[in-house]
Enzyme design. Sequence first.
Site, mmCIF file in Angstrom:
data_model
loop_
_atom_site.group_PDB
_atom_site.id
_atom_site.type_symbol
_atom_site.label_atom_id
_atom_site.label_comp_id
_atom_site.label_asym_id
_atom_site.label_seq_id
_atom_site.Cartn_x
_atom_site.Cartn_y
_atom_site.Cartn_z
ATOM 1 N N LEU A 235 0.818 -1.214 0.000
ATOM 2 C CA LEU A 235 0.000 0.000 0.000
ATOM 3 C C LEU A 235 0.851 1.264 0.000
ATOM 4 O O LEU A 235 0.357 2.340 -0.313
ATOM 5 C CB LEU A 235 -0.929 0.022 1.221
ATOM 6 C CG LEU A 235 -1.922 -1.141 1.340
ATOM 7 C CD1 LEU A 235 -2.884 -0.899 2.491
ATOM 8 C CD2 LEU A 235 -2.685 -1.330 0.045
ATOM 9 N N GLY A 236 2.119 1.126 0.369
ATOM 10 C CA GLY A 236 2.963 2.311 0.371
ATOM 11 C C GLY A 236 4.303 2.023 1.013
ATOM 12 O O GLY A 236 4.505 0.957 1.584
ATOM 13 N N HIS A 291 0.471 6.580 8.159
ATOM 14 C CA HIS A 291 1.462 5.586 8.578
ATOM 15 C C HIS A 291 2.795 5.806 7.843
ATOM 16 O O HIS A 291 3.861 5.868 8.474
ATOM 17 C CB HIS A 291 0.898 4.186 8.269
ATOM 18 C CG HIS A 291 1.844 3.045 8.485
ATOM 19 N ND1 HIS A 291 1.803 2.242 9.596
ATOM 20 C CD2 HIS A 291 2.860 2.563 7.724
ATOM 21 C CE1 HIS A 291 2.742 1.309 9.511
ATOM 22 N NE2 HIS A 291 3.413 1.483 8.377
ATOM 23 N N GLU A 292 2.742 5.958 6.531
ATOM 24 C CA GLU A 292 3.979 6.138 5.757
ATOM 25 C C GLU A 292 4.668 7.452 6.110
ATOM 26 O O GLU A 292 5.888 7.558 6.095
ATOM 27 C CB GLU A 292 3.702 6.058 4.254
ATOM 28 C CG GLU A 292 3.185 4.700 3.773
ATOM 29 C CD GLU A 292 4.068 3.521 4.165
ATOM 30 O OE1 GLU A 292 5.291 3.708 4.331
ATOM 31 O OE2 GLU A 292 3.523 2.408 4.329
ATOM 32 N N HIS A 295 6.897 6.905 8.943
ATOM 33 C CA HIS A 295 8.211 6.386 8.519
ATOM 34 C C HIS A 295 9.092 7.521 7.976
ATOM 35 O O HIS A 295 10.280 7.591 8.263
ATOM 36 C CB HIS A 295 8.049 5.340 7.414
ATOM 37 C CG HIS A 295 7.525 4.017 7.879
ATOM 38 N ND1 HIS A 295 8.022 3.363 8.984
ATOM 39 C CD2 HIS A 295 6.556 3.211 7.373
ATOM 40 C CE1 HIS A 295 7.369 2.213 9.137
ATOM 41 N NE2 HIS A 295 6.471 2.103 8.175
ATOM 42 N N HIS A 301 7.832 0.571 12.812
ATOM 43 C CA HIS A 301 6.628 -0.131 13.256
ATOM 44 C C HIS A 301 6.725 -0.367 14.757
ATOM 45 O O HIS A 301 7.820 -0.579 15.290
ATOM 46 C CB HIS A 301 6.493 -1.465 12.521
ATOM 47 C CG HIS A 301 6.267 -1.307 11.051
ATOM 48 N ND1 HIS A 301 6.946 -2.028 10.102
ATOM 49 C CD2 HIS A 301 5.448 -0.471 10.369
ATOM 50 C CE1 HIS A 301 6.543 -1.649 8.902
ATOM 51 N NE2 HIS A 301 5.637 -0.701 9.036
ATOM 52 N N THR A 317 5.556 3.034 23.630
ATOM 53 C CA THR A 317 4.761 2.054 22.879
ATOM 54 C C THR A 317 5.101 0.674 23.440
ATOM 55 O O THR A 317 6.277 0.356 23.591
ATOM 56 C CB THR A 317 5.108 2.070 21.377
ATOM 57 O OG1 THR A 317 6.517 1.867 21.224
ATOM 58 C CG2 THR A 317 4.708 3.374 20.720
ATOM 59 N N GLN A 327 -2.133 -9.679 10.667
ATOM 60 C CA GLN A 327 -3.263 -10.571 10.463
ATOM 61 C C GLN A 327 -4.500 -9.875 9.923
ATOM 62 O O GLN A 327 -5.607 -10.403 10.007
ATOM 63 C CB GLN A 327 -3.589 -11.271 11.777
ATOM 64 C CG GLN A 327 -3.728 -10.307 12.939
ATOM 65 C CD GLN A 327 -3.821 -11.045 14.254
ATOM 66 O OE1 GLN A 327 -4.643 -11.910 14.399
ATOM 67 N NE2 GLN A 327 -2.972 -10.696 15.198
ATOM 68 N N ALA A 328 -4.343 -8.688 9.387
ATOM 69 C CA ALA A 328 -5.505 -7.996 8.849
ATOM 70 C C ALA A 328 -6.009 -8.708 7.593
ATOM 71 O O ALA A 328 -5.250 -9.014 6.691
ATOM 72 C CB ALA A 328 -5.141 -6.561 8.521
HETATM 73 ZN ZN LIG Z 1 5.078 0.674 7.739
#
Ligand SMILES: [Zn+2]
Length: 481
Positions: A235-236, A291-292, A295, A301, A317, A327-328
Amino acid sequence: MTKKVLLLPFLLLCFVQFSVAQHVYCGHQRAMNNLANQVPSFKQAVQQTFAEAQRAAKANASRSNELLQVQVVVHVVHNTEVQNISDELVAEQIAILNEDFQSLNADQANARDMYKALAGNAGIEFVLATTDPDGNPTSGITRTATEVETFVDLDLDFAALLEASAECGLDFTCIQEKILVGGLEENAESGGVQMDDVKRSDRGGIDPWDTERYLNIWVTNLNIDFLGQSMPAILGFAYPPVGAPNWPDEVFEEDLSAIAGVVIHHEAFGKSNAGDGLIGNLADGGRTTTHEMGHYFGLRHVHGDGGCGEDDGISDTPAADAEQQAQADPENLPVCEDLYSIDTCPEDDMPDMVENYMDYNAITCQNLFTIEQVEIMRAMLQGPRAGLLGQQVTSTAEEIAATQGFEVYPNPTANTLNLSLTGYDLADFEVRVQNILGATVTVNVTKGNTQIDMSELNSGVYLVNLVKEDLQIVKKVSVLN
Ligand SMILES: [Zn+2]
Protein backbone atom coordinates in the site's frame (compact mmCIF):
# COMPACT_ATOMS: atom_id res chain seq x y z
CA MET A 1 -8.55 -33.87 -18.02
CA THR A 2 -10.36 -34.28 -14.77
CA LYS A 3 -12.05 -31.55 -12.87
CA LYS A 4 -9.61 -32.07 -10.03
CA VAL A 5 -6.64 -31.02 -12.15
CA LEU A 6 -8.41 -27.83 -13.15
CA LEU A 7 -9.43 -27.19 -9.59
CA LEU A 8 -5.93 -27.16 -8.16
CA PRO A 9 -4.70 -24.04 -9.98
CA PHE A 10 -7.98 -22.34 -9.11
CA LEU A 11 -7.60 -23.14 -5.42
CA LEU A 12 -4.02 -21.98 -5.55
CA LEU A 13 -5.05 -18.73 -7.15
CA CYS A 14 -7.60 -18.13 -4.38
CA PHE A 15 -4.95 -18.98 -1.84
CA VAL A 16 -2.40 -16.65 -3.38
CA GLN A 17 -4.94 -13.87 -3.41
CA PHE A 18 -5.72 -14.50 0.24
CA SER A 19 -2.14 -14.83 1.40
CA VAL A 20 -0.90 -11.83 -0.54
CA ALA A 21 -3.75 -9.81 0.95
CA GLN A 22 -2.71 -10.96 4.40
CA HIS A 23 0.79 -9.71 3.90
CA VAL A 24 -0.11 -6.59 2.08
CA TYR A 25 0.28 -3.23 3.70
CA CYS A 26 3.56 -1.48 4.16
CA GLY A 27 6.65 -1.91 1.99
CA HIS A 28 8.87 -0.05 4.45
CA GLN A 29 10.91 -3.03 5.54
CA ARG A 30 11.31 -4.34 2.00
CA ALA A 31 12.42 -0.94 0.76
CA MET A 32 14.88 -0.66 3.67
CA ASN A 33 16.34 -4.09 2.91
CA ASN A 34 16.63 -3.33 -0.82
CA LEU A 35 18.49 -0.13 -0.07
CA ALA A 36 20.71 -1.75 2.57
CA ASN A 37 21.79 -4.28 -0.07
CA GLN A 38 22.96 -1.45 -2.30
CA VAL A 39 24.32 0.81 0.46
CA PRO A 40 25.76 -1.36 3.26
CA SER A 41 26.11 1.48 5.81
CA PHE A 42 22.49 2.57 5.34
CA LYS A 43 20.91 0.84 8.35
CA GLN A 44 23.66 1.96 10.69
CA ALA A 45 23.22 5.53 9.48
CA VAL A 46 19.46 5.29 10.06
CA GLN A 47 20.10 4.18 13.63
CA GLN A 48 22.57 6.99 14.24
CA THR A 49 20.13 9.54 12.85
CA PHE A 50 17.43 8.12 15.11
CA ALA A 51 19.71 8.25 18.17
CA GLU A 52 20.50 11.88 17.35
CA ALA A 53 16.77 12.65 17.10
CA GLN A 54 16.25 11.05 20.52
CA ARG A 55 18.97 13.28 22.00
CA ALA A 56 17.51 16.36 20.32
CA ALA A 57 14.00 15.46 21.51
CA LYS A 58 15.21 15.11 25.09
CA ALA A 59 17.16 18.37 24.98
CA ASN A 60 14.14 20.25 23.65
CA ALA A 61 11.52 18.54 25.78
CA SER A 62 10.06 21.86 26.89
CA ARG A 63 9.94 23.38 23.41
CA SER A 64 6.55 24.82 22.48
CA ASN A 65 4.19 22.87 20.29
CA GLU A 66 4.28 25.59 17.66
CA LEU A 67 2.75 24.39 14.41
CA LEU A 68 5.43 23.38 11.90
CA GLN A 69 4.36 23.87 8.31
CA VAL A 70 5.51 21.57 5.53
CA GLN A 71 5.16 22.21 1.79
CA VAL A 72 3.85 19.17 -0.09
CA VAL A 73 3.83 18.20 -3.76
CA VAL A 74 1.69 15.25 -4.86
CA HIS A 75 2.83 13.46 -8.04
CA VAL A 76 -0.01 11.47 -9.61
CA VAL A 77 1.57 8.83 -11.89
CA HIS A 78 -1.19 7.01 -13.75
CA ASN A 79 -1.52 4.18 -16.24
CA THR A 80 -5.34 4.07 -16.20
CA GLU A 81 -8.04 6.69 -15.77
CA VAL A 82 -9.00 5.52 -12.26
CA GLN A 83 -5.37 5.93 -11.16
CA ASN A 84 -5.52 9.57 -12.24
CA ILE A 85 -7.07 10.60 -8.93
CA SER A 86 -8.87 13.93 -8.59
CA ASP A 87 -7.64 17.17 -7.03
CA GLU A 88 -10.47 16.76 -4.50
CA LEU A 89 -9.12 13.40 -3.38
CA VAL A 90 -5.68 14.95 -2.92
CA ALA A 91 -7.17 17.76 -0.83
CA GLU A 92 -9.09 15.19 1.22
CA GLN A 93 -5.89 13.25 1.99
CA ILE A 94 -4.06 16.43 3.00
CA ALA A 95 -6.95 17.26 5.36
CA ILE A 96 -6.72 13.78 6.92
CA LEU A 97 -2.97 14.24 7.47
CA ASN A 98 -3.63 17.58 9.14
CA GLU A 99 -6.19 16.01 11.49
CA ASP A 100 -3.94 13.08 12.37
CA PHE A 101 -0.79 15.17 12.85
CA GLN A 102 -2.58 17.77 14.97
CA SER A 103 -4.63 15.34 17.11
CA LEU A 104 -7.82 16.71 15.61
CA ASN A 105 -9.14 13.33 14.40
CA ALA A 106 -12.49 12.60 16.04
CA ASP A 107 -11.80 8.86 16.34
CA GLN A 108 -8.99 9.47 18.84
CA ALA A 109 -11.85 9.51 21.37
CA ASN A 110 -12.20 5.75 20.71
CA ALA A 111 -8.75 4.94 22.10
CA ARG A 112 -8.64 3.04 25.36
CA ASP A 113 -8.08 5.45 28.28
CA MET A 114 -4.65 4.07 29.17
CA TYR A 115 -3.46 4.79 25.62
CA LYS A 116 -5.43 8.00 25.13
CA ALA A 117 -3.33 9.39 27.94
CA LEU A 118 -0.19 8.69 25.88
CA ALA A 119 -1.46 10.38 22.68
CA GLY A 120 0.73 13.23 21.44
CA ASN A 121 0.07 16.16 19.12
CA ALA A 122 2.71 16.26 16.36
CA GLY A 123 1.84 19.86 15.54
CA ILE A 124 2.63 19.44 11.85
CA GLU A 125 0.65 21.19 9.14
CA PHE A 126 0.75 19.91 5.55
CA VAL A 127 0.14 22.46 2.81
CA LEU A 128 0.09 21.88 -0.94
CA ALA A 129 2.94 23.94 -2.39
CA THR A 130 1.93 27.14 -4.16
CA THR A 131 5.32 27.78 -5.79
CA ASP A 132 7.24 25.20 -7.81
CA PRO A 133 11.07 24.83 -7.78
CA ASP A 134 11.39 27.36 -10.62
CA GLY A 135 9.41 29.97 -8.71
CA ASN A 136 6.21 29.55 -10.75
CA PRO A 137 2.71 29.28 -9.24
CA THR A 138 1.47 25.68 -8.84
CA SER A 139 -1.45 23.67 -7.46
CA GLY A 140 1.06 21.42 -5.67
CA ILE A 141 -0.11 18.48 -7.83
CA THR A 142 1.67 17.07 -10.90
CA ARG A 143 0.18 14.52 -13.31
CA THR A 144 2.21 12.05 -15.35
CA ALA A 145 0.78 9.45 -17.75
CA THR A 146 2.97 6.34 -17.71
CA GLU A 147 3.36 3.13 -19.71
CA VAL A 148 4.40 1.30 -16.55
CA GLU A 149 1.47 -0.82 -15.34
CA THR A 150 2.72 -1.27 -11.80
CA PHE A 151 5.64 0.09 -9.79
CA VAL A 152 6.02 -3.08 -7.69
CA ASP A 153 9.26 -5.03 -8.01
CA LEU A 154 7.57 -8.41 -8.07
CA ASP A 155 7.15 -10.67 -11.09
CA LEU A 156 4.59 -13.42 -10.50
CA ASP A 157 3.60 -15.91 -13.14
CA PHE A 158 1.55 -19.04 -13.40
CA ALA A 159 4.55 -21.25 -14.19
CA ALA A 160 6.20 -20.21 -10.91
CA LEU A 161 3.01 -21.06 -9.05
CA LEU A 162 2.81 -24.54 -10.58
CA GLU A 163 6.49 -25.14 -9.95
CA ALA A 164 6.11 -24.10 -6.31
CA SER A 165 3.07 -26.32 -5.84
CA ALA A 166 4.98 -29.26 -7.35
CA GLU A 167 7.75 -28.73 -4.81
CA CYS A 168 5.62 -27.92 -1.80
CA GLY A 169 2.52 -30.03 -2.33
CA LEU A 170 -0.27 -28.44 -0.33
CA ASP A 171 2.04 -26.73 2.14
CA PHE A 172 0.74 -23.22 1.47
CA THR A 173 3.34 -21.45 3.59
CA CYS A 174 6.03 -23.12 1.51
CA ILE A 175 4.27 -22.13 -1.74
CA GLN A 176 3.87 -18.56 -0.62
CA GLU A 177 7.49 -18.29 0.39
CA LYS A 178 8.64 -19.72 -2.94
CA ILE A 179 6.50 -17.59 -5.23
CA LEU A 180 7.13 -14.35 -3.36
CA VAL A 181 10.87 -14.84 -3.04
CA GLY A 182 11.05 -16.30 -6.57
CA GLY A 183 9.00 -13.42 -7.94
CA LEU A 184 11.33 -10.86 -6.38
CA GLU A 185 14.43 -12.66 -7.67
CA GLU A 186 13.00 -13.11 -11.13
CA ASN A 187 12.18 -9.44 -11.30
CA ALA A 188 15.67 -8.45 -10.17
CA GLU A 189 17.31 -10.80 -12.71
CA SER A 190 15.21 -9.56 -15.60
CA GLY A 191 16.00 -5.93 -14.77
CA GLY A 192 12.31 -5.34 -14.10
CA VAL A 193 10.68 -2.53 -12.20
CA GLN A 194 12.44 -1.30 -9.04
CA MET A 195 10.60 0.14 -6.06
CA ASP A 196 11.95 3.65 -6.58
CA ASP A 197 11.30 3.82 -10.34
CA VAL A 198 8.20 5.96 -9.80
CA LYS A 199 10.62 8.67 -8.61
CA ARG A 200 12.50 8.69 -11.95
CA SER A 201 11.34 10.30 -15.16
CA ASP A 202 13.62 7.99 -17.15
CA ARG A 203 11.88 4.91 -15.67
CA GLY A 204 8.29 5.93 -16.30
CA GLY A 205 7.79 7.97 -13.14
CA ILE A 206 8.59 11.59 -12.39
CA ASP A 207 11.67 13.09 -10.75
CA PRO A 208 11.06 14.68 -7.34
CA TRP A 209 10.99 18.37 -6.67
CA ASP A 210 13.93 19.39 -4.46
CA THR A 211 13.44 16.88 -1.64
CA GLU A 212 15.19 19.17 0.85
CA ARG A 213 12.49 21.79 0.45
CA TYR A 214 9.39 19.82 -0.57
CA LEU A 215 7.75 16.74 0.87
CA ASN A 216 7.20 14.66 -2.29
CA ILE A 217 4.30 12.18 -2.35
CA TRP A 218 3.92 9.86 -5.35
CA VAL A 219 0.51 8.25 -5.88
CA THR A 220 0.54 5.34 -8.32
CA ASN A 221 -0.37 1.71 -8.91
CA LEU A 222 1.29 -0.75 -6.50
CA ASN A 223 -0.88 -3.75 -7.36
CA ILE A 224 0.51 -6.79 -9.10
CA ASP A 225 -1.09 -8.40 -12.08
CA PHE A 226 -1.46 -12.17 -11.77
CA LEU A 227 -3.39 -14.15 -14.39
CA GLY A 228 -5.28 -11.03 -15.34
CA GLN A 229 -6.24 -10.33 -11.74
CA SER A 230 -5.06 -7.11 -10.16
CA MET A 231 -3.98 -8.01 -6.63
CA PRO A 232 -2.74 -5.83 -3.80
CA ALA A 233 1.00 -6.06 -3.18
CA ILE A 234 1.91 -3.11 -0.99
CA LEU A 235 0.00 0.00 0.00
CA GLY A 236 2.96 2.31 0.37
CA PHE A 237 6.50 2.86 1.58
CA ALA A 238 8.87 5.59 2.71
CA TYR A 239 12.49 5.87 3.86
CA PRO A 240 13.43 7.47 7.18
CA PRO A 241 15.63 10.58 7.34
CA VAL A 242 19.33 9.76 7.06
CA GLY A 243 22.59 11.46 6.31
CA ALA A 244 21.19 14.96 5.90
CA PRO A 245 23.99 17.50 5.39
CA ASN A 246 22.68 19.84 8.08
CA TRP A 247 22.39 17.22 10.81
CA PRO A 248 25.04 16.87 13.53
CA ASP A 249 26.94 13.56 13.69
CA GLU A 250 26.93 13.31 9.96
CA VAL A 251 28.47 9.94 9.18
CA PHE A 252 26.80 9.05 5.95
CA GLU A 253 28.07 10.33 2.66
CA GLU A 254 25.68 8.73 0.18
CA ASP A 255 23.20 11.12 -1.38
CA LEU A 256 19.76 9.58 -1.05
CA SER A 257 17.91 12.82 -1.72
CA ALA A 258 16.61 11.54 -5.08
CA ILE A 259 14.47 8.89 -3.33
CA ALA A 260 13.28 10.85 -0.29
CA GLY A 261 9.50 11.03 -0.01
CA VAL A 262 6.42 8.86 0.32
CA VAL A 263 4.90 6.44 -2.22
CA ILE A 264 1.23 5.47 -1.83
CA HIS A 265 -0.91 2.98 -3.75
CA HIS A 266 -3.66 4.95 -5.47
CA GLU A 267 -6.48 2.88 -3.95
CA ALA A 268 -5.21 3.64 -0.45
CA PHE A 269 -4.97 7.41 -1.01
CA GLY A 270 -7.70 9.62 0.47
CA LYS A 271 -10.97 8.42 1.92
CA SER A 272 -13.68 8.57 -0.76
CA ASN A 273 -11.57 6.72 -3.30
CA ALA A 274 -13.43 5.28 -6.28
CA GLY A 275 -10.75 2.73 -7.02
CA ASP A 276 -10.52 0.70 -3.85
CA GLY A 277 -11.17 -2.71 -5.35
CA LEU A 278 -9.68 -5.76 -3.67
CA ILE A 279 -8.15 -3.75 -0.86
CA GLY A 280 -11.57 -2.68 0.31
CA ASN A 281 -11.85 -1.77 3.96
CA LEU A 282 -8.23 -2.50 4.70
CA ALA A 283 -7.13 0.88 3.42
CA ASP A 284 -10.12 3.07 4.14
CA GLY A 285 -9.69 6.35 5.93
CA GLY A 286 -6.50 7.67 4.36
CA ARG A 287 -4.45 6.18 7.23
CA THR A 288 -1.94 4.47 4.93
CA THR A 289 -0.51 7.91 4.17
CA THR A 290 -0.48 8.80 7.88
CA HIS A 291 1.46 5.59 8.58
CA GLU A 292 3.98 6.14 5.76
CA MET A 293 4.44 9.74 6.86
CA GLY A 294 5.42 8.34 10.26
CA HIS A 295 8.21 6.39 8.52
CA TYR A 296 9.24 9.48 6.54
CA PHE A 297 9.70 11.31 9.87
CA GLY A 298 11.78 8.44 11.26
CA LEU A 299 9.29 6.17 13.07
CA ARG A 300 9.43 2.39 12.90
CA HIS A 301 6.63 -0.13 13.26
CA VAL A 302 5.57 -0.59 16.88
CA HIS A 303 6.75 -4.21 16.68
CA GLY A 304 10.19 -3.12 15.45
CA ASP A 305 9.87 -5.60 12.54
CA GLY A 306 10.82 -8.47 14.79
CA GLY A 307 9.83 -10.52 17.83
CA CYS A 308 9.22 -9.27 21.37
CA GLY A 309 12.92 -8.58 21.89
CA GLU A 310 13.00 -6.23 18.89
CA ASP A 311 12.08 -2.68 19.88
CA ASP A 312 10.97 0.38 17.93
CA GLY A 313 13.23 2.64 20.02
CA ILE A 314 10.19 4.36 21.55
CA SER A 315 9.58 3.81 25.25
CA ASP A 316 5.86 4.65 25.44
CA THR A 317 4.76 2.05 22.88
CA PRO A 318 4.38 -1.46 24.33
CA ALA A 319 6.28 -4.41 22.85
CA ALA A 320 4.64 -6.35 20.02
CA ASP A 321 5.57 -9.35 17.91
CA ALA A 322 5.69 -8.75 14.16
CA GLU A 323 4.79 -12.32 13.23
CA GLN A 324 1.71 -12.36 15.42
CA GLN A 325 0.54 -8.97 14.32
CA ALA A 326 0.21 -9.15 10.56
CA GLN A 327 -3.26 -10.57 10.46
CA ALA A 328 -5.51 -8.00 8.85
CA ASP A 329 -7.90 -9.61 6.39
CA PRO A 330 -9.67 -7.11 4.15
CA GLU A 331 -12.67 -9.43 3.74
CA ASN A 332 -13.22 -9.91 7.42
CA LEU A 333 -12.06 -7.00 9.52
CA PRO A 334 -12.34 -7.43 13.26
CA VAL A 335 -14.24 -5.12 15.58
CA CYS A 336 -11.67 -2.98 17.42
CA GLU A 337 -12.88 -4.17 20.82
CA ASP A 338 -11.98 -7.72 19.74
CA LEU A 339 -8.40 -6.58 19.14
CA TYR A 340 -8.03 -5.08 22.62
CA SER A 341 -7.27 -8.48 24.11
CA ILE A 342 -4.33 -9.00 21.75
CA ASP A 343 -1.09 -9.10 23.67
CA THR A 344 1.61 -10.63 21.51
CA CYS A 345 4.31 -9.89 24.12
CA PRO A 346 2.72 -10.61 27.54
CA GLU A 347 5.99 -9.99 29.43
CA ASP A 348 5.52 -6.22 29.37
CA ASP A 349 2.05 -6.29 30.98
CA MET A 350 0.60 -4.05 28.28
CA PRO A 351 -1.68 -5.22 25.47
CA ASP A 352 -0.70 -4.34 21.88
CA MET A 353 -1.35 -0.69 21.08
CA VAL A 354 -3.70 -1.33 18.17
CA GLU A 355 -4.61 2.38 18.30
CA ASN A 356 -1.15 3.35 17.07
CA TYR A 357 -0.71 4.46 13.44
CA MET A 358 2.54 2.46 13.35
CA ASP A 359 0.92 -0.75 14.60
CA TYR A 360 0.28 -3.59 12.20
CA ASN A 361 -3.18 -4.81 13.16
CA ALA A 362 -6.37 -3.51 11.55
CA ILE A 363 -5.75 -0.02 10.21
CA THR A 364 -9.36 0.93 10.98
CA CYS A 365 -8.63 0.86 14.73
CA GLN A 366 -5.74 3.34 14.51
CA ASN A 367 -6.12 6.85 15.87
CA LEU A 368 -2.95 8.10 17.58
CA PHE A 369 0.80 8.65 17.75
CA THR A 370 2.34 8.58 21.24
CA ILE A 371 4.03 11.56 22.92
CA GLU A 372 7.49 10.10 22.32
CA GLN A 373 6.76 9.28 18.68
CA VAL A 374 5.66 12.87 18.23
CA GLU A 375 8.85 14.18 19.85
CA ILE A 376 10.96 12.11 17.45
CA MET A 377 9.04 13.35 14.41
CA ARG A 378 9.35 16.98 15.50
CA ALA A 379 13.08 16.52 16.15
CA MET A 380 13.50 15.04 12.66
CA LEU A 381 11.52 17.88 11.12
CA GLN A 382 13.64 20.46 12.91
CA GLY A 383 16.81 18.48 12.19
CA PRO A 384 17.45 16.38 9.08
CA ARG A 385 14.15 17.43 7.46
CA ALA A 386 14.47 21.10 8.45
CA GLY A 387 14.70 22.24 4.85
CA LEU A 388 10.96 21.57 4.56
CA LEU A 389 10.32 24.41 7.01
CA GLY A 390 10.75 28.07 6.33
CA GLN A 391 10.42 30.46 3.51
CA GLN A 392 12.73 28.98 0.90
CA VAL A 393 9.84 27.31 -0.87
CA THR A 394 8.28 30.62 -1.84
CA SER A 395 11.51 31.91 -3.43
CA THR A 396 11.32 33.82 -6.69
CA ALA A 397 13.37 32.81 -9.72
CA GLU A 398 15.87 35.61 -8.97
CA GLU A 399 16.25 34.43 -5.37
CA ILE A 400 16.92 30.89 -6.53
CA ALA A 401 19.59 32.12 -8.94
CA ALA A 402 21.19 34.37 -6.31
CA THR A 403 21.17 31.56 -3.73
CA GLN A 404 23.37 29.49 -6.01
CA GLY A 405 26.14 32.07 -5.58
CA PHE A 406 25.75 32.26 -1.81
CA GLU A 407 28.17 30.18 0.30
CA VAL A 408 28.48 29.74 4.08
CA TYR A 409 31.40 27.85 5.59
CA PRO A 410 32.51 25.92 7.52
CA ASN A 411 29.25 24.00 7.95
CA PRO A 412 28.78 22.82 10.67
CA THR A 413 30.53 25.60 12.57
CA ALA A 414 31.30 26.31 16.23
CA ASN A 415 32.62 29.86 16.08
CA THR A 416 33.09 32.01 13.01
CA LEU A 417 30.93 31.58 9.95
CA ASN A 418 32.29 32.95 6.65
CA LEU A 419 30.00 34.31 3.96
CA SER A 420 30.67 34.74 0.26
CA LEU A 421 28.39 35.87 -2.53
CA THR A 422 29.04 35.77 -6.26
CA GLY A 423 27.17 37.94 -8.75
CA TYR A 424 26.18 40.54 -6.13
CA ASP A 425 27.92 42.93 -3.76
CA LEU A 426 27.66 41.52 -0.24
CA ALA A 427 27.90 45.08 1.11
CA ASP A 428 24.38 45.77 -0.22
CA PHE A 429 22.82 43.11 2.02
CA GLU A 430 21.76 42.99 5.64
CA VAL A 431 22.66 39.71 7.36
CA ARG A 432 20.15 38.03 9.67
CA VAL A 433 20.43 34.71 11.45
CA GLN A 434 17.19 32.96 12.39
CA ASN A 435 16.51 29.80 14.31
CA ILE A 436 14.55 27.08 12.58
CA LEU A 437 11.24 28.44 13.87
CA GLY A 438 11.91 31.77 12.20
CA ALA A 439 12.91 33.86 15.23
CA THR A 440 15.82 36.22 14.53
CA VAL A 441 18.73 35.51 16.87
CA THR A 442 21.45 37.73 15.39
CA VAL A 443 21.33 40.80 13.22
CA ASN A 444 24.60 41.86 11.74
CA VAL A 445 24.17 45.61 11.55
CA THR A 446 27.41 46.32 9.73
CA LYS A 447 26.62 45.66 6.12
CA GLY A 448 29.31 43.98 4.12
CA ASN A 449 30.70 41.86 6.92
CA THR A 450 31.93 38.56 5.58
CA GLN A 451 32.04 36.86 8.96
CA ILE A 452 29.48 36.17 11.70
CA ASP A 453 30.29 35.17 15.27
CA MET A 454 28.16 32.08 16.01
CA SER A 455 29.89 31.12 19.28
CA GLU A 456 27.06 32.34 21.54
CA LEU A 457 24.36 30.29 19.84
CA ASN A 458 23.06 26.95 21.10
CA SER A 459 23.68 23.87 18.99
CA GLY A 460 21.08 23.47 16.29
CA VAL A 461 20.10 24.39 12.78
CA TYR A 462 19.96 28.07 11.77
CA LEU A 463 19.02 30.01 8.66
CA VAL A 464 21.43 32.67 7.45
CA ASN A 465 19.50 35.31 5.48
CA LEU A 466 20.87 37.98 3.17
CA VAL A 467 18.28 40.70 2.71
CA LYS A 468 18.25 43.59 0.23
CA GLU A 469 14.99 45.40 -0.61
CA ASP A 470 12.79 42.67 -2.13
CA LEU A 471 15.59 40.12 -2.50
CA GLN A 472 16.09 37.62 0.31
CA ILE A 473 18.35 34.58 0.05
CA VAL A 474 18.86 31.87 2.65
CA LYS A 475 21.33 29.15 3.57
CA LYS A 476 21.04 26.59 6.34
CA VAL A 477 23.89 26.08 8.75
CA SER A 478 24.47 23.73 11.69
CA VAL A 479 25.99 25.10 14.86
CA LEU A 480 27.80 22.65 17.14
CA ASN A 481 28.75 24.35 20.42
ZN1 LIG B 1 5.08 0.67 7.74
